[in-house]
Enzyme design. Sequence first.
Site, PDB file in Angstrom:
ATOM      1  N   SER A  19       0.802  -1.223   0.000  1.00  0.00           N
ATOM      2  CA  SER A  19       0.000   0.000   0.000  1.00  0.00           C
ATOM      3  C   SER A  19       0.837   1.278   0.000  1.00  0.00           C
ATOM      4  O   SER A  19       0.344   2.326  -0.379  1.00  0.00           O
ATOM      5  CB  SER A  19      -0.964   0.019   1.179  1.00  0.00           C
ATOM      6  OG  SER A  19      -0.289   0.207   2.398  1.00  0.00           O
ATOM      7  N   LYS A  70       0.542   4.565   6.852  1.00  0.00           N
ATOM      8  CA  LYS A  70      -0.074   5.405   5.828  1.00  0.00           C
ATOM      9  C   LYS A  70       0.529   6.801   5.858  1.00  0.00           C
ATOM     10  O   LYS A  70       1.156   7.205   6.827  1.00  0.00           O
ATOM     11  CB  LYS A  70      -1.592   5.530   6.051  1.00  0.00           C
ATOM     12  CG  LYS A  70      -2.338   4.219   6.097  1.00  0.00           C
ATOM     13  CD  LYS A  70      -2.340   3.499   4.782  1.00  0.00           C
ATOM     14  CE  LYS A  70      -3.002   2.139   4.906  1.00  0.00           C
ATOM     15  NZ  LYS A  70      -2.690   1.249   3.830  1.00  0.00           N
TER      16      LYS A  70
END
Length: 189
Positions: A31, A80
């Site tokens: 990701s 993230k």
Amino acid sequence: MKSVLRVLYWLPLGIAFTRYGYTLKTVRGRSMQPTLNPDTSASHDVVLFDRFTLHSGRPIQKGDVVSLRDPVDSRKMIVKRVIAVADDVVQTLPPYPDTEVLVPEGHIWVEGDEPFRTLDSNTFGPVPLGLVDAKLSYILWPLHRAGPLKPPERPLSKTGAPRDYQWRDAMAAFERERKRQARVTAAAH
């Protein structure tokens, strides 16, 4: 016996250091490509996370890469990039049901660098600051990429020089970041 006592003597310092100072983590998954675990990497990235910055009261800023408790599955930690902070307006991406979101006070909006392989705020919405564990500071492994985490920047090429895969990867990361920033309207302070 002496070595056991020595370990017991230093153990609280080690625990305090990793709880409030710095900690090493292995980042798995795709990701955050190409920032972490790019396709050219044969192994998972080992990174240094800074907890001291959060405990010292310095605010989390847009562009920071953070580890946080997964809002959907609290047993997992995720990594993230912070896209927006409190009072910013974000133009969301599918599957988020609303086209725009005002990030509430005490929350951030996080996204993975690889938009097609990430579960992020576009899935679960703004994230409470209380779920943030640490801020990524350094990549330690693999050695050829070791160093402080840097934001994507426009790659330079000499006139007439061929543009290789590294230039194209850097340019793609720069363009992706530019488009992401265009989706955020900063709060007027």
